[in-house]
Design a protein around this motif. Structure first.
Motif, PDB file in Angstrom:
ATOM      1  N   MET A 130      19.146   0.968  23.059  1.00 58.43           N
ATOM      2  CA  MET A 130      19.741   2.268  22.866  1.00 58.43           C
ATOM      3  C   MET A 130      20.695   2.215  21.666  1.00 58.43           C
ATOM      4  O   MET A 130      21.513   1.311  21.566  1.00 58.43           O
ATOM      5  N   LYS A 131      20.611   3.166  20.764  1.00 61.75           N
ATOM      6  CA  LYS A 131      21.474   3.208  19.589  1.00 61.75           C
ATOM      7  C   LYS A 131      22.800   3.875  19.920  1.00 61.75           C
ATOM      8  O   LYS A 131      22.859   4.790  20.732  1.00 61.75           O
ATOM      9  N   LYS A 132      23.869   3.398  19.243  1.00 65.85           N
ATOM     10  CA  LYS A 132      25.177   4.026  19.381  1.00 65.85           C
ATOM     11  C   LYS A 132      25.206   5.300  18.544  1.00 65.85           C
ATOM     12  O   LYS A 132      24.763   5.320  17.407  1.00 65.85           O
ATOM     13  N   LEU A 133      25.732   6.367  19.115  1.00 66.28           N
ATOM     14  CA  LEU A 133      25.866   7.614  18.381  1.00 66.28           C
ATOM     15  C   LEU A 133      27.183   7.704  17.625  1.00 66.28           C
ATOM     16  O   LEU A 133      27.292   8.399  16.630  1.00 66.28           O
ATOM     17  N   PHE A 134      28.209   6.995  18.123  1.00 66.43           N
ATOM     18  CA  PHE A 134      29.532   7.056  17.529  1.00 66.43           C
ATOM     19  C   PHE A 134      30.046   5.647  17.298  1.00 66.43           C
ATOM     20  O   PHE A 134      29.733   4.731  18.036  1.00 66.43           O
ATOM     21  N   GLN A 135      30.868   5.511  16.268  1.00 66.94           N
ATOM     22  CA  GLN A 135      31.515   4.222  15.980  1.00 66.94           C
ATOM     23  C   GLN A 135      32.511   3.927  17.089  1.00 66.94           C
ATOM     24  O   GLN A 135      33.363   4.749  17.399  1.00 66.94           O
ATOM     25  N   THR A 136      32.396   2.756  17.714  1.00 62.68           N
ATOM     26  CA  THR A 136      33.296   2.407  18.814  1.00 62.68           C
ATOM     27  C   THR A 136      34.224   1.254  18.467  1.00 62.68           C
ATOM     28  O   THR A 136      35.242   1.068  19.126  1.00 62.68           O
ATOM     29  N   GLU A 137      33.901   0.488  17.455  1.00 64.31           N
ATOM     30  CA  GLU A 137      34.740  -0.636  17.034  1.00 64.31           C
ATOM     31  C   GLU A 137      35.661  -0.188  15.904  1.00 64.31           C
ATOM     32  O   GLU A 137      35.316   0.718  15.139  1.00 64.31           O
ATOM     33  N   PRO A 138      36.826  -0.829  15.757  1.00 65.04           N
ATOM     34  CA  PRO A 138      37.690  -0.507  14.615  1.00 65.04           C
ATOM     35  C   PRO A 138      36.927  -0.734  13.304  1.00 65.04           C
ATOM     36  O   PRO A 138      36.136  -1.660  13.183  1.00 65.04           O
ATOM     37  N   LEU A 139      37.182   0.127  12.322  1.00 64.21           N
ATOM     38  CA  LEU A 139      36.440   0.068  11.070  1.00 64.21           C
ATOM     39  C   LEU A 139      37.329   0.503   9.919  1.00 64.21           C
ATOM     40  O   LEU A 139      38.063   1.489  10.019  1.00 64.21           O
ATOM     41  N   ILE A 140      37.273  -0.253   8.820  1.00 61.85           N
ATOM     42  CA  ILE A 140      37.931   0.143   7.575  1.00 61.85           C
ATOM     43  C   ILE A 140      36.855   0.171   6.502  1.00 61.85           C
ATOM     44  O   ILE A 140      36.124  -0.805   6.328  1.00 61.85           O
ATOM     45  N   GLU A 141      36.757   1.286   5.781  1.00 64.00           N
ATOM     46  CA  GLU A 141      35.801   1.417   4.682  1.00 64.00           C
ATOM     47  C   GLU A 141      36.546   1.816   3.411  1.00 64.00           C
ATOM     48  O   GLU A 141      37.411   2.681   3.447  1.00 64.00           O
ATOM     49  N   LEU A 142      36.177   1.191   2.319  1.00 62.20           N
ATOM     50  CA  LEU A 142      36.699   1.561   1.007  1.00 62.20           C
ATOM     51  C   LEU A 142      35.490   1.822   0.120  1.00 62.20           C
ATOM     52  O   LEU A 142      34.644   0.944  -0.063  1.00 62.20           O
ATOM     53  N   PHE A 143      35.362   3.038  -0.414  1.00 62.95           N
ATOM     54  CA  PHE A 143      34.199   3.420  -1.185  1.00 62.95           C
ATOM     55  C   PHE A 143      34.602   3.701  -2.628  1.00 62.95           C
ATOM     56  O   PHE A 143      35.355   4.640  -2.894  1.00 62.95           O
ATOM     57  N   LYS A 144      34.134   2.872  -3.540  1.00 60.37           N
ATOM     58  CA  LYS A 144      34.361   3.014  -4.985  1.00 60.37           C
ATOM     59  C   LYS A 144      35.836   3.185  -5.340  1.00 60.37           C
ATOM     60  O   LYS A 144      36.175   3.878  -6.305  1.00 60.37           O
ATOM     61  N   CYS A 145      36.718   2.598  -4.578  1.00 62.55           N
ATOM     62  CA  CYS A 145      38.168   2.667  -4.813  1.00 62.55           C
ATOM     63  C   CYS A 145      38.688   4.098  -4.896  1.00 62.55           C
ATOM     64  O   CYS A 145      39.728   4.362  -5.484  1.00 62.55           O
ATOM     65  N   LYS A 146      37.959   5.028  -4.290  1.00 63.29           N
ATOM     66  CA  LYS A 146      38.378   6.430  -4.310  1.00 63.29           C
ATOM     67  C   LYS A 146      38.497   7.025  -2.918  1.00 63.29           C
ATOM     68  O   LYS A 146      39.199   7.997  -2.722  1.00 63.29           O
ATOM     69  N   GLU A 147      37.800   6.451  -1.962  1.00 63.25           N
ATOM     70  CA  GLU A 147      37.807   6.984  -0.597  1.00 63.25           C
ATOM     71  C   GLU A 147      38.138   5.846   0.369  1.00 63.25           C
ATOM     72  O   GLU A 147      37.532   4.787   0.321  1.00 63.25           O
ATOM     73  N   PHE A 148      39.108   6.089   1.237  1.00 61.99           N
ATOM     74  CA  PHE A 148      39.544   5.106   2.215  1.00 61.99           C
ATOM     75  C   PHE A 148      39.410   5.741   3.589  1.00 61.99           C
ATOM     76  O   PHE A 148      39.978   6.802   3.834  1.00 61.99           O
ATOM     77  N   ARG A 149      38.668   5.099   4.483  1.00 66.55           N
ATOM     78  CA  ARG A 149      38.419   5.664   5.811  1.00 66.55           C
ATOM     79  C   ARG A 149      38.663   4.594   6.869  1.00 66.55           C
ATOM     80  O   ARG A 149      38.231   3.456   6.727  1.00 66.55           O
ATOM     81  N   ILE A 150      39.362   4.992   7.931  1.00 68.87           N
ATOM     82  CA  ILE A 150      39.509   4.095   9.080  1.00 68.87           C
ATOM     83  C   ILE A 150      39.085   4.841  10.341  1.00 68.87           C
ATOM     84  O   ILE A 150      39.245   6.056  10.448  1.00 68.87           O
ATOM     85  N   ILE A 151      38.527   4.077  11.240  1.00 73.83           N
ATOM     86  CA  ILE A 151      38.186   4.592  12.563  1.00 73.83           C
ATOM     87  C   ILE A 151      38.818   3.653  13.571  1.00 73.83           C
ATOM     88  O   ILE A 151      38.679   2.438  13.475  1.00 73.83           O
ATOM     89  N   GLY A 152      39.535   4.198  14.513  1.00 71.55           N
ATOM     90  CA  GLY A 152      40.237   3.416  15.522  1.00 71.55           C
ATOM     91  C   GLY A 152      41.645   3.952  15.683  1.00 71.55           C
ATOM     92  O   GLY A 152      42.039   4.934  15.049  1.00 71.55           O
ATOM     93  N   GLN A 153      42.411   3.305  16.512  1.00 75.82           N
ATOM     94  CA  GLN A 153      43.775   3.768  16.770  1.00 75.82           C
ATOM     95  C   GLN A 153      44.702   3.353  15.634  1.00 75.82           C
ATOM     96  O   GLN A 153      44.700   2.210  15.205  1.00 75.82           O
ATOM     97  N   TYR A 154      45.463   4.314  15.149  1.00 77.45           N
ATOM     98  CA  TYR A 154      46.431   4.058  14.083  1.00 77.45           C
ATOM     99  C   TYR A 154      47.673   4.891  14.344  1.00 77.45           C
ATOM    100  O   TYR A 154      47.658   5.827  15.139  1.00 77.45           O
ATOM    101  N   LYS A 155      48.742   4.539  13.657  1.00 77.01           N
ATOM    102  CA  LYS A 155      49.984   5.315  13.732  1.00 77.01           C
ATOM    103  C   LYS A 155      50.388   5.647  12.301  1.00 77.01           C
ATOM    104  O   LYS A 155      50.643   4.756  11.501  1.00 77.01           O
ATOM    105  N   PHE A 156      50.394   6.926  11.986  1.00 75.00           N
ATOM    106  CA  PHE A 156      50.753   7.376  10.647  1.00 75.00           C
ATOM    107  C   PHE A 156      52.254   7.249  10.472  1.00 75.00           C
ATOM    108  O   PHE A 156      53.025   7.703  11.311  1.00 75.00           O
TER     109      PHE A 156
END
Length: 80
Positions: free
Chosen positions: A1-27
């Motif tokens: 069965m495939k996962k529909l949503f990201q469940t693990e913490p994730l940090i993505e950096l795309f071309k040094c222009k876009e920064f995305r995190i998934i998971g619990q954070y405190k701004f």
């Protein structure tokens, strides 16, 4: 069965222009030229000519930056 949503913490950096995190954070703070937050066990600060927050959800953060200057990641508890 495939996962529909990201469940693990994730940090993505795309071309040094876009920064995305998934998971619990405190701004922590933001301005036109920087932002800082806690993610997992890390303090993260991003500096750029311009920082724009596109998505600010409970477990998702998406930033766009112009002319990235630095990304600083320090593990909480480290004194260095």
């Amino acid at each position: 069965m495939k996962k529909l949503f990201q469940t693990e913490p994730l940090i993505e950096l795309f071309k040094c222009k876009e920064f995305r995190i998934i998971g619990q954070y405190k701004f922590l703070e933001a301005s036109d030229q920087h932002c800082a937050f806690l993610y997992e066990q890390f303090y993260i600060q991003i500096k750029a000519k311009k920082v724009h927050i596109d998505v600010l959800k409970v477990e998702e953060l998406l930033l766009h930056v112009e002319d990235l200057e630095s990304i600083e990641m320090k593990k909480k508890g480290d004194s260095s």
